[in-house]
Scaffold this active site. Structure first.
Site, mmCIF file in Angstrom:
data_model
loop_
_atom_site.group_PDB
_atom_site.id
_atom_site.type_symbol
_atom_site.label_atom_id
_atom_site.label_comp_id
_atom_site.label_asym_id
_atom_site.label_seq_id
_atom_site.Cartn_x
_atom_site.Cartn_y
_atom_site.Cartn_z
ATOM 1 C CG ASP A 10 -56.584 -23.007 31.358
ATOM 2 O OD1 ASP A 10 -55.998 -24.002 31.843
ATOM 3 O OD2 ASP A 10 -56.140 -22.423 30.356
ATOM 4 C CB THR A 47 -48.476 -20.364 25.612
ATOM 5 O OG1 THR A 47 -49.753 -19.726 25.673
ATOM 6 C CG2 THR A 47 -48.670 -21.870 25.665
ATOM 7 C CE1 TYR A 98 -56.548 -26.352 16.410
ATOM 8 C CE2 TYR A 98 -58.518 -24.987 16.301
ATOM 9 C CZ TYR A 98 -57.153 -25.111 16.511
ATOM 10 O OH TYR A 98 -56.412 -24.002 16.815
ATOM 11 C CE LYS A 116 -53.743 -20.667 28.479
ATOM 12 N NZ LYS A 116 -53.411 -21.990 27.905
ATOM 13 C CE1 TYR A 150 -48.787 -21.685 21.926
ATOM 14 C CE2 TYR A 150 -50.284 -20.544 20.433
ATOM 15 C CZ TYR A 150 -50.033 -21.561 21.340
ATOM 16 O OH TYR A 150 -51.022 -22.452 21.658
ATOM 17 C CB ALA A 191 -55.703 -20.642 17.629
ATOM 18 N NE ARG A 238 -56.095 -27.422 21.993
ATOM 19 C CZ ARG A 238 -56.594 -27.670 20.787
ATOM 20 N NH1 ARG A 238 -57.673 -28.442 20.661
ATOM 21 N NH2 ARG A 238 -56.042 -27.157 19.715
ATOM 22 N N GLY A 282 -61.301 -27.580 31.861
ATOM 23 C CA GLY A 282 -62.452 -28.365 32.281
ATOM 24 C C GLY A 282 -63.532 -27.610 33.024
ATOM 25 C CG HIS A 338 -52.145 -26.157 25.738
ATOM 26 N ND1 HIS A 338 -51.248 -25.118 25.783
ATOM 27 C CD2 HIS A 338 -52.737 -26.067 24.522
ATOM 28 C CE1 HIS A 338 -51.271 -24.444 24.654
ATOM 29 N NE2 HIS A 338 -52.194 -25.003 23.859
ATOM 30 N NE ARG A 378 -61.501 -28.811 24.426
ATOM 31 C CZ ARG A 378 -60.398 -29.083 25.119
ATOM 32 N NH1 ARG A 378 -60.337 -28.727 26.401
ATOM 33 N NH2 ARG A 378 -59.381 -29.693 24.549
ATOM 34 C CD GLN A 396 -51.191 -17.573 23.082
ATOM 35 O OE1 GLN A 396 -51.726 -17.199 22.031
ATOM 36 N NE2 GLN A 396 -50.203 -18.449 23.090
ATOM 37 C CB SER A 405 -55.130 -16.964 20.245
ATOM 38 O OG SER A 405 -54.161 -17.801 19.635
ATOM 39 C CB SER A 407 -52.991 -23.866 31.836
ATOM 40 O OG SER A 407 -53.505 -24.328 30.600
#
Length: 398
Positions: free
Chosen positions: A314, A176, A38, A259, A150, A93, A286, A316, A283, A338, A148, A120, A281
């Site tokens: 964002d 987002t 995840y 975003k 949604y 999240a 993902r 990497g 994401h 991450r 953020q 989030s 971004s």
């Protein structure tokens, strides 16, 4: 929401964690396979996930020497707010899946490291508690807190989240726009990942249940004798559009960032509509696989909008040199996702603090070694070959 300031546990940092790769190896060894899938996995064959890391590392630095460095600092101005350094914690999240303290630990690390935080919608800790943590040493010392957002299945539900963010004194909204449905995440399906029932998004507590970005594979198939109900079994019909962005801008006084911008024309539309800024971004690889890396996308998007229009990026970013390269390509600041989870999984608040300190030390070393006394000194000339070689043709690549 609690009446007192939530405090994190103080975990010992495992030995030998001195680089981002060390934290990732530790997380893979300690998190269960489904949770690791995840947080660390990507969509489909994970081409974009890998491309994000690779693109930053392939950019080569072009340092200057014998530059005056006295009085150097990492401060930068972002939409009228002075940041201690050009890094924000990206919205991630369900952080309690990585550590029992979840976002409580992350917020304490953000405060300790003077790093802004984007919370989030699907946070496992209430926004009010996060605000209390970030302001526990006084407003003058509080890092910024953005929320953020949604998009929900109705404007009224979306507005309820906006009002809660406003009441919690969040300084901006981050809508987002690149995930109206969840990406095809094969690794999560292979490991059987599901968010445990005891985990829920505190921000949507009390609102009618409506997953922000559902697992398509978890939805029942449409009956054979019924006509189609639209893309993704009707979920695509709930996706926001530019009219919804305009409506949102009209219904809040907070700055609104978009975003998930990857196309130059979308960047221009965001600017024309009045969005405060955009976040380049994909994401984190993902959602839609085979998108270009954000380092590849960034220069063209910067060229497509005014030079003073705020852009974050964002995807990497693992090293302080990556932060430097992002600014050289035209970003005003970066978000890291991450890496905060890797630190959280290793040692809670101590782990996230260690990751942030590591990145800041590397960033300052890179600035110094490239002859930059301030963030304002960083530019395309510090990359070799020229940043122009990374421009892409939108018609052929997007």
């Amino acid at each position: 929401m609690t009446a007192s300031i939530p405090l994190p546990r103080i975990d010992a940092l495992p030995p030998g964690l001195v680089a981002p790769a060390d934290f990732e190896r530790h997380a893979l060894a300690t998190l269960d396979r489904a949770t690791a899938a995840y947080f660390l996995g990507g969509a489909a064959d994970q081409h974009t996930l890998r491309a994000n890391y690779r693109a930053w590392s392939e950019l080569q630095l072009r340092p200057r020497v014998l530059r005056p460095l006295a009085g150097g600092h990492t401060r930068t101005l972002l939409s009228g707010r002075t940041l201690d350094w050009p890094v924000l914690l990206a919205p991630v999240a369900h952080q309690r899946l990585a550590h029992p303290d979840g976002e409580i630990a992350t917020a304490h690390a953000a405060l300790a490291c003077a790093t802004g935080m984007v919370l989030s919608t699907q946070s496992s800790v209430a926004v009010e508690d996060i605000h209390a943590i970030l302001h526990s040493e006084g407003a003058d010392n509080a890092p910024l807190l953005w929320f953020q957002l949604y998009w929900q299945h109705s404007r009224s539900r979306t507005l309820a989240l906006v009002r809660r963010a406003e009441a919690a004194s969040c300084e901006a909204l981050v809508l987002t726009v690149d995930a109206p449905v969840q990406g095809v995440r094969d690794l999560e399906r292979r490991t059987g990942f599901r968010v445990p029932t005891e985990f829920f998004a505190h921000q949507t507590d009390g609102l009618q249940a409506s997953p922000a970005s559902p697992h398509l594979h978890a939805l029942p198939a449409a009956p054979a004798d019924h006509p189609p109900i639209g893309l993704c079994q009707g979920l695509a019909a709930q996706a926001p559009d530019w009219d919804d962005v305009q409506w949102l801008l009209q219904h809040t006084q907070l700055p609104v960032w978009l975003k998930g911008i990857t196309h130059t024309e979308d960047a221009q539309l965001a600017r024309e509509l009045g969005a405060t800024g955009i976040i380049v971004s994909n994401h984190g690889g993902r959602t839609l696989d085979t998108l270009p890396a954000t380092a590849t996308l960034l220069p063209a998007i910067r060229s497509a909008v005014d030079s003073d229009y705020p852009i974050l990026v964002d995807g990497g970013i693992r090293r302080g040199t990556d932060i430097f390269k992002a600014l050289a390509l035209g970003a005003n600041a970066v978000l890291i996702g991450r890496p905060q989870i890797l630190g959280l999984a290793a040692a809670g608040a101590v782990g996230v603090t260690s990751v942030l300190r590591l990145l800041r030390d590397e960033f300052e070393a890179c600035m110094t070694l490239c002859g930059c006394a301030s963030v304002a000194d960083i530019g395309p000339g510090h990359l070799f070959p020229s940043a122009k070689s990374f421009l892409i043709d939108n018609d052929s690549h997007l």
